[in-house]
Design a protein around this motif. Structure first.
Motif, mmCIF file in Angstrom:
data_model
loop_
_atom_site.group_PDB
_atom_site.id
_atom_site.type_symbol
_atom_site.label_atom_id
_atom_site.label_comp_id
_atom_site.label_asym_id
_atom_site.label_seq_id
_atom_site.Cartn_x
_atom_site.Cartn_y
_atom_site.Cartn_z
ATOM 1 N N VAL A 31 0.780 -0.756 -0.088
ATOM 2 C CA VAL A 31 0.061 -0.477 -0.041
ATOM 3 C C VAL A 31 0.828 1.097 0.174
ATOM 4 C CG1 VAL A 31 -1.450 1.280 1.272
ATOM 5 C CG2 VAL A 31 -2.208 -0.718 1.362
ATOM 6 N N HIS A 32 0.482 2.483 -1.065
ATOM 7 C CA HIS A 32 1.550 3.601 -1.138
ATOM 8 C C HIS A 32 0.635 5.048 -1.069
ATOM 9 C CE1 HIS A 32 0.778 1.992 -4.681
ATOM 10 N NE2 HIS A 32 0.790 2.971 -5.770
ATOM 11 N N GLY A 33 1.085 5.528 -1.076
ATOM 12 C CA GLY A 33 0.688 6.795 -1.055
ATOM 13 C C GLY A 33 1.280 8.225 0.004
ATOM 14 N N GLN A 34 0.354 9.707 -0.218
ATOM 15 C CA GLN A 34 0.826 10.188 0.450
ATOM 16 C C GLN A 34 0.287 10.897 1.257
ATOM 17 O OE1 GLN A 34 0.797 13.617 -2.834
ATOM 18 N NE2 GLN A 34 3.249 14.405 -2.364
ATOM 19 N N VAL A 35 1.215 11.770 1.730
ATOM 20 C CA VAL A 35 0.337 12.859 3.212
ATOM 21 C C VAL A 35 0.510 14.231 3.088
ATOM 22 C CG1 VAL A 35 0.085 13.286 5.714
ATOM 23 C CG2 VAL A 35 0.836 11.520 4.871
ATOM 24 N N THR A 36 -0.800 15.146 2.879
ATOM 25 C CA THR A 36 -0.456 16.725 2.219
ATOM 26 C C THR A 36 -1.206 17.507 3.458
ATOM 27 O OG1 THR A 36 -1.881 16.275 0.385
ATOM 28 C CG2 THR A 36 0.105 16.177 -0.015
ATOM 29 N N ASP A 37 -1.242 19.123 2.915
ATOM 30 C CA ASP A 37 -1.924 19.517 3.657
ATOM 31 C C ASP A 37 -3.038 19.915 2.380
ATOM 32 O OD1 ASP A 37 -0.010 21.635 2.472
ATOM 33 O OD2 ASP A 37 0.533 22.656 3.906
ATOM 34 N N PHE A 69 5.034 7.541 0.975
ATOM 35 C CA PHE A 69 5.505 6.219 1.607
ATOM 36 C C PHE A 69 4.662 5.140 1.087
ATOM 37 C CE2 PHE A 69 0.174 7.361 2.649
ATOM 38 C CZ PHE A 69 -0.296 6.296 2.938
ATOM 39 N N THR A 70 5.561 4.199 1.903
ATOM 40 C CA THR A 70 5.010 2.843 1.703
ATOM 41 C C THR A 70 4.889 1.912 2.516
ATOM 42 O OG1 THR A 70 6.832 3.113 -0.802
ATOM 43 C CG2 THR A 70 6.245 0.841 -0.501
ATOM 44 N N LEU A 71 3.823 0.961 2.223
ATOM 45 C CA LEU A 71 3.836 -0.266 3.391
ATOM 46 C C LEU A 71 3.459 -1.232 2.981
ATOM 47 C CD1 LEU A 71 0.587 1.139 5.899
ATOM 48 C CD2 LEU A 71 2.877 1.058 6.391
ATOM 49 N N THR A 72 4.810 -1.941 3.352
ATOM 50 C CA THR A 72 4.485 -3.549 2.679
ATOM 51 C C THR A 72 4.336 -4.793 3.073
ATOM 52 O OG1 THR A 72 7.411 -3.919 3.304
ATOM 53 C CG2 THR A 72 6.955 -2.867 1.535
ATOM 54 N N ASP A 73 4.421 -5.457 2.234
ATOM 55 C CA ASP A 73 3.962 -7.201 3.187
ATOM 56 C C ASP A 73 2.424 -7.142 4.048
ATOM 57 O OD1 ASP A 73 6.282 -8.217 2.365
ATOM 58 O OD2 ASP A 73 7.302 -7.552 4.016
ATOM 59 N N LEU A 74 1.897 -6.577 3.447
ATOM 60 C CA LEU A 74 0.620 -6.922 3.750
ATOM 61 C C LEU A 74 -0.768 -8.111 3.499
ATOM 62 C CD1 LEU A 74 -0.628 -3.197 3.994
ATOM 63 C CD2 LEU A 74 0.414 -4.112 5.688
ATOM 64 N N PRO A 75 -0.812 -8.864 4.056
ATOM 65 C CA PRO A 75 -1.834 -9.724 3.180
ATOM 66 C C PRO A 75 -3.403 -9.204 2.588
ATOM 67 C CG PRO A 75 -1.149 -10.345 5.333
ATOM 68 C CD PRO A 75 -0.542 -9.331 5.612
ATOM 69 N N ALA A 76 -4.270 -9.430 1.816
ATOM 70 C CA ALA A 76 -4.703 -9.532 1.461
ATOM 71 C C ALA A 76 -5.808 -9.329 2.285
ATOM 72 C CB ALA A 76 -5.753 -10.304 0.499
ATOM 73 N N GLY A 77 -6.974 -8.060 2.510
ATOM 74 C CA GLY A 77 -7.943 -8.029 3.792
ATOM 75 C C GLY A 77 -8.960 -6.071 4.022
#
Length: 710
Positions: A31-37, A69-77
C-alpha cells in the motif's frame, strides 16, 4: 483407523505451523500513498501505521521529504491505516488490499493548531500598532526552513495564525518598516489542536528598501525573483553575510524589504537577486544615518548564457550520439559570479554530435568529451559569453603500453598508473586522462587522448616503493619499461597522553630535515609535510614507507596531543624511533581593548601563526582560515588545541565614521602584530590605538567596487 491417524497428523502439523501439502504460503501486497496539507504541501516525517486484525502485528513507516509512504508485506483484507505526528493520531481511513488493485490511499491533513501573540516595541515593550499580515515557516527536525509558509493576520500588534499542523515553527522577519530586535524569533513547538498563545516578538525600526527587477535586454519586469538583503556592519573586516531578510518580486517585478539600519552599527546594505532563468546578481549601497527609505529604482538582471557546439567525427571512429560533454569552472580567485555559479555542468550529444549548455555565468570553463569514461576531447578554456558555437574535432586515441618491474627485473603487480593532462593555463584544470593497474605480469595498456599541443604527466606508484613521475610523457613504438625502487621506511613507538579517548587518532607527518619548524603568518611560505599517515590511539607503533634513504624530521600530533618532533633516518629495515608525546594541547585566550576608552573591540579578526606540523599536504593560502577567529561582544577570542609555545597574532580592526561633508562612511583598518606566550588560564589583554604605538594602515573611504550611494 488409518484415516483417523491422518486427520490427527494434519491437525498437529497445522497447530505447530509446519508446512504441509494442505497449508500454502499467503500472498502479500503493498500500500502506498502521500500525506499533504490543504495547500498540497507534502508532509515529511509523519508516521503511517496499521495493525493486522488477525495476529495483531503492527506495520509502520514514515513519510519521506515528498510526503510519500509505502507499507509492504500486507496480506489481502481490510486494513485501517492511521496517520500520526509525534505520537498524536491525526486521521485514519480504511483501505481494501487485494490483488490487481492500486492499493493507494492518500491523506489530506487539516491543521487545527494556532499561534497568537504580540508584536512589541523593543524599547518600551508596548504593542506596535501594525495592521498587516504575518508569516510563519515550518521547520524540519534539524531546524532548517521548509517551503511551507503560513499566513496570519495582525491587528494593532496582536497576531494570530490558524489552521496549523503540528510541528516546529518560526515567525518570518517580514514586517514593513520593522525588523527583529534580536537575531531571530523563538522556535514554537505545536501539537495537534494546540493553541500556543502569549508569543512575544520584539521589533525595532528598520530601513525600507524598494526596487524593481527588470530584464537587462528588454526592460520588462521579472516576477518571482528571490530577493535577499543583509546589512553590513561597519566594524567588520568581512561582510556580515547573514541574509536574514528575503522576499519575492510581484507580477510588476517590484519588491519591498526591510533591513536593520542603526547608524552606529551598519554602514551599507547588500541586495542579492536570483531567478531560475537569470544570472544571480549582487548590489551594494551605502547607508545614511537616520534614513528610513531607499528607492533603488530598476535593477537589471541578465539572462543566463548558453554554450552550444558540435563534436566532429574524424575518420568516423566514434558513435557521436550519447557522448558526455562536461564543463568545469576554472580555478580562479573568488568573485561573486563564481560563488553563485554551479561549478560543473554535464550534457550529452545527439545523433549528430550536437550539444547545448544553459544556465551559465560569464566565467571561464574547461571542457572535456568522454565516451565510456575515456576522455576523447579537451579544451582548456571556453567562454559562454563569446556566443560562438564550438567545433570539437576528435583526434585518434594513442595506446601507451608498458611493463613495471623492480630493480631485479621482476614484474610488479597492482601498480597504480595515472596519466594527467597538464595545461599551461594557470586557471584551467589538470585533467586525469586515464588510470590503470598493472596485471600479474606487470603489464599495462592505457588509451590516451593526445595532440601535438598537449603535455601528459604519468605518475607511477605502489605502497612500499618510491613514486616515479614522468613530467613529459612521449609515445614510443616500444613498450615503456618502468623500474620502481623499493622505498625505505621509518618505524616507531609512541607514548601518548593518558587521558586521550581511545576512539581518537594521532598523525605522523614527515618533513625534509632542512624544513624550518618555525611559526609563520605568511600564506606563501607553506612548509607542508612530504607525507602523513593517521593511526588509532590504540596502536602504539607506526610505520611509514616509500621514503628515500635520507634524514627526515618526524612530527607526531593529534587532537589533544601536543606536537612532538624527532630527527630520524629512513632505513631498509625501518629501525625503531621512540617518540614521547605525552603532553596535552593547551589553549590561549585574549581580549582586545581600545587604548583611549578601555572598551572591548567587537568583530576584530585575529589570525594566529601556524607551525609546519599543523599543515596538510593539500593546504594552500585559501585553506588557512582555520587559523583565524573574530572577537565577541566582550572583545574576547581564543584558540584551542595548541602546543605549549609562543604564537604571533595578526590583528585587524575596522573603524567607521560618517563624514557629513563627504556624505560617506570613512572606514579605517587598523593592523597590529603581537607575540604572546602560552600562559595557562590567563587572558592576554591587548590594547589597540595610536597611543600605544600601533602600526596602522589607513584607507579613507574603504569602498567596495560595487558600493553605490542612493
Amino acid at each position: 483407523m488409518h484415516n483417523t491417524i491422518l486427520i490427527y497428523t494434519v491437525l498437529f502439523l497445522l497447530c505447530i505451523g509446519i508446512p504441509s501439502a494442505i497449508s500454502q504460503s499467503q500472498e502479500t501486497y503493498t500500500v502506498h500513498g502521500q500525506v499533504t496539507d490543504r495547500q498540497n504541501n507534502p508532509l515529511p516525517n509523519y508516521t503511517i501505521s496499521t495493525v493486522s486484525p488477525i495476529d495483531n502485528i503492527t506495520y509502520a513507516t514514515t513519510t519521506n521529504s515528498g510526503g510519500q509512504f509505502t507499507l509492504t508485506d500486507l496480506p489481502a483484507g481490510t486494513w485501517k491505516v492511521k496517520v500520526r505526528y509525534d505520537s498524536t493520531l491525526l486521521t485514519q481511513r480504511e483501505v481494501i488490499v487485494r490483488e490487481k488493485s492500486k492499493n493507494r490511499i492518500d491523506f489530506v491533513i487539516d491543521g487545527k493548531a494556532r499561534i497568537s501573540g504580540l508584536l512589541l516595541d523593543s524599547n518600551n515593550k508596548h504593542p506596535i500598532p501594525i495592521t498587516s499580515s504575518i508569516k510563519v515557516v515550518l521547520l524540519t527536525i534539524d531546524g532548517d526552513r521548509t517551503d511551507q509558509i503560513y499566513d496570519g493576520e495582525v491587528s494593532n500588534g496582536y497576531f494570530q495564525i490558524e489552521n496549523l499542523l503540528p510541528g516546529r515553527y518560526k515567525v518570518i522577519d517580514a514586517f514593513d518598516g520593522f525588523v527583529f530586535s534580536r537575531q531571530d524569533s523563538p522556535v514554537i513547538n505545536l501539537y495537534a489542536d494546540n493553541h500556543y498563545n502569549g508569543v512575544e516578538i520584539y521589533l525595532k525600526p528598520g530601513a525600507s528598501i524598494h526596487g524593481r527587477i527588470v530584464d537587462a535586454k528588454n526592460g520588462q519586469p521579472v516576477s518571482n525573483v528571490y530577493v535577499s538583503i543583509a546589512s553590513e556592519k561597519s566594524d567588520s573586516i568581512y561582510p556580515d553575510g547573514q541574509f536574514l531578510h528575503d522576499t519575492e518580486t510581484d507580477i510588476n517585478g517590484e519588491f519591498q524589504i526591510t533591513t536593520p539600519n542603526e547608524s552606529d552599527i551598519y554602514y551599507a546594505f547588500t541586495v542579492i537577486a536570483s531567478h531560475p532563468q537569470y544570472q544571480t546578481k549582487r548590489w551594494q549601497w551605502e547607508m545614511s544615518p537616520n534614513k528610513e527609505d531607499y528607492i533603488l529604482g530598476d535593477l537589471n538582471l541578465n539572462p543566463y548564457l548558453s554554450l552550444q557546439g558540435t563534436v566532429l567525427n574524424s575518420g568516423k571512429r566514434y558513435n557521436l550520439e550519447g557522448l558526455t560533454v562536461q564543463l568545469k569552472m576554472h580555478n580562479k580567485s573568488g568573485n561573486f559570479f563564481r560563488a553563485a555559479a554551479q561549478p560543473e555542468h554535464t550534457v550529452y550529444t545527439d545523433a549528430h554530435g550536437r550539444f547545448l549548455f544553459s544556465e551559465l555565468h560569464p566565467i571561464n570553463y574547461s571542457l572535456k568529451v568522454t565516451q565510456n569514461d575515456v576522455i576523447i576531447g579537451l579544451i582548456d578554456s571556453v567562454t559562454p559569453q563569446s556566443n560562438k558555437p564550438l567545433k570539437i574535432r576528435l583526434p585518434k586515441l594513442k595506446a601507451l603500453r608498458g611493463n613495471v618491474v623492480d630493480t631485479q627485473q621482476q614484474p610488479i603487480t597492482g601498480v597504480h598508473l595515472y596519466a594527467v593532462h597538464r595545461t599551461d593555463n594557470p586557471y584551467a584544470h589538470n585533467i586525469l586522462l586515464s588510470k590503470k593497474q598493472t596485471d600479474s605480469d606487470g603489464n599495462f595498456t592505457m588509451q590516451l587522448f593526445n595532440t601535438t599541443t598537449q603535455r601528459i604527466l604519468l605518475e607511477v606508484s605502489k605502497k612500499g616503493y618510491l613514486k616515479r613521475v614522468y613530467p613529459e610523457l612521449t609515445f614510443e613504438k616500444d613498450p615503456l619499461i618502468i623500474i620502481l625502487q623499493k622505498g625505505y621506511a621509518i618505524k616507531g613507538r609512541v607514548i601518548l597522553p593518558k587521558k586521550i579517548s581511545s576512539d581518537r587518532y594521532y598523525e605522523v607527518k614527515v618533513f625534509n630535515q632542512n624544513t624550518k619548524m618555525a611559526p609563520t603568518l605568511n600564506p606563501l611560505a607553506l612548509n607542508k609535510p612530504l607525507m602523513s599517515k593517521r593511526f588509532p590511539i590504540t596502536e602504539q607503533t607506526f610505520l611509514i614507507d616509500g621514503l628515500f634513504e635520507e634524514q627526515y624530521t618526524v612530527c607526531l600530533i593529534g587532537d589533544g596531543i601536543a606536537a612532538t618532533a624527532a630527527d630520524v633516518k629512513a632505513s631498509e629495515n625501518g629501525e625503531d624511533v621512540f617518540i614521547v608525546a605525552d603532553k596535552s594541547t593547551v589553549g590561549i585566550k585574549g581580549q582586545l581593548l581600545w587604548t583611549d576608552t578601555g572598551k572591548p573591540i567587537q568583530n576584530a579578526v585575529v589570525s594566529r601563526s601556524w607551525y609546519p606540523w599543523e599543515l596538510s599536504r593539500y593546504d594552500m593560502s585559501l585553506t588557512l582560515d582555520r587559523f583565524e577567529t573574530e572577537t565577541d561582544a566582550e572583545g574576547k577570542f581564543s584558540f584551542a588545541n595548541l602546543t605549549q609555545t609562543s604564537y604571533e597574532l595578526y590583528i585587524r580592526v575596522m573603524q567607521a565614521e560618517f563624514d557629513r561633508d563627504l556624505e560617506t562612511y570613512q572606514r579605517v583598518q587598523i593592523q597590529k602584530k603581537v607575540t604572546i606566550p602560552y600562559c595557562s588560564g590567563h587572558i592576554q589583554r591587548i590594547y589597540i590605538g595610536k597611543s600605544d604605538g600601533t602600526q596602522f594602515n589607513v584607507r579613507i573611504g574603504d569602498r567596495n567596487p560595487l558600493l553605490q550611494k542612493k
